[in-house]
Design an enzyme around this catalytic site. Structure first.
Site, PDB file in Angstrom:
ATOM      1  N   ASP A  54      -2.438  -7.852  -5.421  1.00 42.18           N
ATOM      2  CA  ASP A  54      -3.413  -7.013  -5.317  1.00 42.18           C
ATOM      3  C   ASP A  54      -4.061  -8.202  -4.154  1.00 42.18           C
ATOM      4  O   ASP A  54      -3.970  -9.073  -3.991  1.00 42.18           O
ATOM      5  CB  ASP A  54      -4.501  -7.401  -6.783  1.00 42.18           C
ATOM      6  CG  ASP A  54      -6.367  -7.720  -5.872  1.00 42.18           C
ATOM      7  OD1 ASP A  54      -6.776  -7.285  -5.004  1.00 42.18           O
ATOM      8  OD2 ASP A  54      -7.157  -7.074  -7.095  1.00 42.18           O
ATOM      9  N   LYS A  67     -11.000  -2.909  10.680  1.00 44.19           N
ATOM     10  CA  LYS A  67      -9.825  -2.521  11.072  1.00 44.19           C
ATOM     11  C   LYS A  67      -9.104  -3.016  12.696  1.00 44.19           C
ATOM     12  O   LYS A  67      -7.917  -2.982  13.302  1.00 44.19           O
ATOM     13  CB  LYS A  67      -9.800  -1.187  11.415  1.00 44.19           C
ATOM     14  CG  LYS A  67      -9.657   0.012  10.134  1.00 44.19           C
ATOM     15  CD  LYS A  67      -8.601  -0.586   9.527  1.00 44.19           C
ATOM     16  CE  LYS A  67      -8.075   0.392   8.445  1.00 44.19           C
ATOM     17  NZ  LYS A  67      -6.452   0.231   8.432  1.00 44.19           N
ATOM     18  N   TYR A  84     -16.572  -0.507   7.975  1.00 43.95           N
ATOM     19  CA  TYR A  84     -15.407  -0.387   8.004  1.00 43.95           C
ATOM     20  C   TYR A  84     -14.458  -0.466   9.262  1.00 43.95           C
ATOM     21  O   TYR A  84     -13.563  -1.162   9.536  1.00 43.95           O
ATOM     22  CB  TYR A  84     -14.929   1.304   7.777  1.00 43.95           C
ATOM     23  CG  TYR A  84     -13.704   1.785   8.312  1.00 43.95           C
ATOM     24  CD1 TYR A  84     -12.530   1.437   6.532  1.00 43.95           C
ATOM     25  CD2 TYR A  84     -12.956   2.825   9.169  1.00 43.95           C
ATOM     26  CE1 TYR A  84     -11.046   2.218   6.907  1.00 43.95           C
ATOM     27  CE2 TYR A  84     -11.730   2.977   9.087  1.00 43.95           C
ATOM     28  CZ  TYR A  84     -10.441   2.875   8.037  1.00 43.95           C
ATOM     29  OH  TYR A  84      -9.579   3.091   8.093  1.00 43.95           O
ATOM     30  N   GLY A 112       0.565  -1.384   0.492  1.00 50.11           N
ATOM     31  CA  GLY A 112       0.539  -0.085   0.268  1.00 50.11           C
ATOM     32  C   GLY A 112       0.665   1.292  -0.030  1.00 50.11           C
ATOM     33  O   GLY A 112       0.718   2.140   1.038  1.00 50.11           O
ATOM     34  N   ALA A 113       1.657   1.612  -1.621  1.00 58.59           N
ATOM     35  CA  ALA A 113       2.658   2.492  -0.875  1.00 58.59           C
ATOM     36  C   ALA A 113       2.994   3.449  -2.053  1.00 58.59           C
ATOM     37  O   ALA A 113       3.167   3.910  -2.452  1.00 58.59           O
ATOM     38  CB  ALA A 113       4.110   1.178  -1.075  1.00 58.59           C
ATOM     39  N   SER A 114       1.845   3.265  -2.501  1.00 57.66           N
ATOM     40  CA  SER A 114       1.821   4.188  -3.645  1.00 57.66           C
ATOM     41  C   SER A 114       1.804   5.839  -3.859  1.00 57.66           C
ATOM     42  O   SER A 114       1.589   6.881  -5.028  1.00 57.66           O
ATOM     43  CB  SER A 114       0.343   3.627  -4.786  1.00 57.66           C
ATOM     44  OG  SER A 114      -0.811   3.224  -4.619  1.00 57.66           O
ATOM     45  N   ARG A 115       0.467   6.067  -2.833  1.00 54.32           N
ATOM     46  CA  ARG A 115       0.390   7.332  -2.282  1.00 54.32           C
ATOM     47  C   ARG A 115       0.687   7.629  -1.107  1.00 54.32           C
ATOM     48  O   ARG A 115       0.757   6.740  -0.308  1.00 54.32           O
ATOM     49  CB  ARG A 115      -1.418   7.546  -3.394  1.00 54.32           C
ATOM     50  CG  ARG A 115      -1.157   7.823  -4.011  1.00 54.32           C
ATOM     51  CD  ARG A 115      -2.299   7.826  -5.003  1.00 54.32           C
ATOM     52  NE  ARG A 115      -3.449   7.115  -4.400  1.00 54.32           N
ATOM     53  CZ  ARG A 115      -4.435   5.570  -5.188  1.00 54.32           C
ATOM     54  NH1 ARG A 115      -3.382   5.813  -6.001  1.00 54.32           N
ATOM     55  NH2 ARG A 115      -5.212   4.866  -4.946  1.00 54.32           N
ATOM     56  N   GLY A 116      -0.007   8.662  -0.738  1.00 54.68           N
ATOM     57  CA  GLY A 116      -0.240   9.338   0.439  1.00 54.68           C
ATOM     58  C   GLY A 116       0.595   8.670   2.135  1.00 54.68           C
ATOM     59  O   GLY A 116       1.836   8.976   1.154  1.00 54.68           O
ATOM     60  N   ILE A 117       0.767   8.190   2.985  1.00 56.59           N
ATOM     61  CA  ILE A 117       0.760   7.737   4.284  1.00 56.59           C
ATOM     62  C   ILE A 117       2.226   7.004   3.452  1.00 56.59           C
ATOM     63  O   ILE A 117       3.346   6.749   3.899  1.00 56.59           O
ATOM     64  CB  ILE A 117       0.168   7.509   5.213  1.00 56.59           C
ATOM     65  CG1 ILE A 117      -0.375   8.308   5.948  1.00 56.59           C
ATOM     66  CG2 ILE A 117       1.042   6.215   6.353  1.00 56.59           C
ATOM     67  CD1 ILE A 117      -1.853   8.291   6.816  1.00 56.59           C
TER      68      ILE A 117
END
Length: 313
Positions: free
Chosen positions: A79, A181, A177, A12-17
């Site tokens: 994915d 989490k 959600y 999950g490293a493509s954007r943001g945090i």
């Protein structure tokens, strides 16, 4: 790659945090595998680097940012809804770098609404990307952690999960959600217990969550007041602090970025993390959380092990 360089897999490293975590890990000497679903031809990206919270930011542009800054990065598409793809991601990481030391799981699907207004497809997506994807990434990574040199031959490795402390208010208005989490946080707490039972004192898992809202792809909407945001560097600084902390201080803990940096790292001035200079972002998390431990915490009773039961059949 230097033989002593540690390898971090950021999912999950493509954007943001996630992007910020990958970039700052590389700045601190890690070889980083940049993983997510979104890809692009980074050589044709203009202007470069792209807006880190836009769709133009992909695993390829993040890897290019790291490489052009002198770091070591490899983009790998995944994915996380498909365990075979997760296993392939980990296999590719180890095939290239010969080891895996750190797993950061930042992938997340989000839909904040009531149960009535959360369609089944949205619910299923969140469960598959959030707790199920994490579980798969952890399962695929564990054998490599356990093969690393560590005390007593028990391995070495660190996992950082982007999930919150467990408390009731978090469920309000976003039950579906929160279920996912909280499942991720339950995995943090439960796997830490496994590690303690097995005597693996150099493998640790930690959950981390922002105390105040952080600029990310999720906060790019008209409802968000920019003055109430912090830069994602507060989060990556907390991740780095967790990775260099003693096992006992982080294993099985569900932490907040600000609180951990203050209490463990001695940070007192958080103004450098403010997105809009001169503002003080509102804390969105409680100041104290319930203790989930009970008096009988260490009484396991007659614990059933399904693996052992199946082996007898």
């Amino acid at each position: 790659m230097a033989a002593d360089k540690q390898v971090a897999l950021v999912v999950g490293a493509s954007r943001g945090i996630g992007r910020q975590i990958a970039i700052d890990l590389a700045k601190n000497g890690y070889a980083v595998v940049v993983a997510a679903k979104t890809t692009s031809d980074a050589s044709k990206c203009f202007p470069f680097p792209p807006d880190p919270n836009s769709s133009a930011s992909t695993i390829n542009t993040v890897a290019r940012e790291i490489l052009e800054a002198g770091g070591d990065a490899t983009p790998v598409q995944v994915d996380v809804r498909d365990f075979a793809e997760i296993q392939s991601l980990v296999d590719q990481t180890v095939a290239k770098y010969k080891r895996l030391d750190v797993l950061v799981y930042n992938s997340g699907a989000i839909w904040w609404s009531s149960v009535e207004k959360t369609p089944m497809k949205r619910f299923q997506l969140m469960q598959r990307v959030n707790p199920e994807g994490l579980y798969g990434a952890l399962q695929a990574s564990l054998p490599h952690f356990y093969r690393n040199e560590g005390a007593g031959g028990k391995g070495r490795g660190r996992v950082v999960v982007i999930s919150p402390p467990i408390y009731s208010r978090f469920l309000r208005g976003k039950t579906a959600y929160a279920m996912g989490k909280f499942g991720m946080s339950a995995l943090t707490i439960g796997y830490a217990m496994d590690l303690e039972r097995e005597g693996r004192k150099e493998v640790a898992i930690t959950s981390l969550w922002p105390a105040a809202a952080v600029e990310s792809a999720a906060t790019q909407n008209p409802q968000t007041d920019r003055s109430q945001l912090r830069k994602p560097t507060i989060f990556s600084d907390a991740v780095l602090a967790i990775l260099r902390s003693p096992h006992k201080d982080v294993n099985g803990k569900t932490l907040l970025d600000e609180d951990f940096l203050r209490e463990h790292e001695g940070v007192t001035d958080f103004s450098k993390y403010t997105l809009v200079p001169g503002t003080t972002p509102r804390r969105i998390m409680p100041n104290a959380f319930p203790d989930l431990r009970v008096k009988e915490q260490d009484d396991e009773g007659n614990r059933m092990d399904s693996t052992a039961l199946r082996a007898k059949l």
